[in-house]
Write an enzyme that holds these catalytic residues in place. Structure first.
Site, short mmCIF file in Angstrom:
data_model
loop_
_atom_site.label_atom_id
_atom_site.label_comp_id
_atom_site.label_asym_id
_atom_site.label_seq_id
_atom_site.Cartn_x
_atom_site.Cartn_y
_atom_site.Cartn_z
CG ASP A 26 34.07 105.34 29.41
OD1 ASP A 26 33.94 106.03 28.39
OD2 ASP A 26 34.72 104.28 29.42
CE LYS A 130 36.03 104.92 26.58
NZ LYS A 130 36.10 103.61 27.19
CB CYS A 163 38.03 103.56 30.49
SG CYS A 163 37.17 102.05 30.00
CD GLN A 203 60.09 104.35 34.67
OE1 GLN A 203 61.03 104.04 33.94
NE2 GLN A 203 58.95 103.70 34.66
#
Ligand code: C5J
Length: 222
Positions: A26, A130, A163, A203
């Site tokens: 985008d 999109k 996005c 993580q």
């Protein structure tokens, strides 16, 4: 098989050029130029414009390395039939589909919907339109990537916490390994930029890797 790696956090990411794509999310006038959707929402677009130069660098190197390059654009049909009514009015204000200085905001075909000239696609680079925040939602992106044998995505663009990370999460669930160069993504909110990047690599790379444009260029030259 020629395996190389990108310097990244939380650990280096091994990749193969032939199964790696650059996805430019985008980089549209509506988000990064004055007068677009981003500014209409009250944001300072200079905060996202800092990603343009690093994106140019990564894009040039990706093209040189022969990577598949895919660009995405967020936007809707002129009649807004593909825009959920719930998205049309937020906070009592209407933005999507209304007239801005660069035409109808987030409507396909308007000047503001177009990609910025600095990062314009060249012949052969697919552009995925999109209707949502994630690049996989109601698009043929997964099909394009699968048909090209892609496993690794370098994800750049705007905005980091909307996005870009929505797309990275969607990609991770579809089995892609995503690396996000921190200076090639931009947010109107510095605190969101920082938090969004921290979440990706937390993580043990819970849904991706974080790097920077220099590391991507070095890795591609490798
Ligand atoms: C937003 C995007 N922020 N491309 N779109 O509405 O991040």
């Amino acid at each position: 098989m020629v395996k190389k790696e990108f310097r990244a956090e939380p650990f280096p990411l091994a990749y193969e050029a032939k199964s790696t794509a650059l996805v430019m999310i985008d980089m549209q006038r509506d988000f990064v130029e004055p007068g677009g959707f981003g500014e209409a929402l009250g944001n300072d677009v200079s905060l996202v414009r800092s990603a343009i130069k690093p994106c140019e660098k990564v894009l040039a190197e990706a093209r040189k390395a022969g990577l598949l390059v895919i660009h995405t654009r967020e936007g809707h049909r002129a009649d807004l039939a593909d825009c959920p009514p719930a998205k049309l009015t937020r906070g009592g204000k209407t933005f999507i589909g209304t007239n801005g200085p660069m035409g109808r905001i987030l409507v396909r075909g308007s000047k503001g919907h177009d990609l910025i000239p600095e990062l314009y696609p060249i012949a052969g680079e697919p552009v995925v339109d999109k209707p949502g925040k994630g690049a996989f939602y109601q698009t043929d992106l997964h099909l394009l990537l699968q048909n090209a044998g892609i496993k690794t995505l370098i994800v750049c663009g705007v905005t980091t916490e909307v996005c870009v990370t929505t797309t990275v999460r969607e990609a991770n669930d579809r089995g892609y390994e995503c690396i996000v160069p921190s200076d090639c993504v931009g947010s109107y909110f510095p605190e969101f930029q920082q938090a969004a990047l921290a979440m990706i690599k937390a993580q043990g790379a819970i849904f991706g890797w974080v790097s920077d444009s220099n590391a991507i260029v070095e890795g591609l030259k490798g």
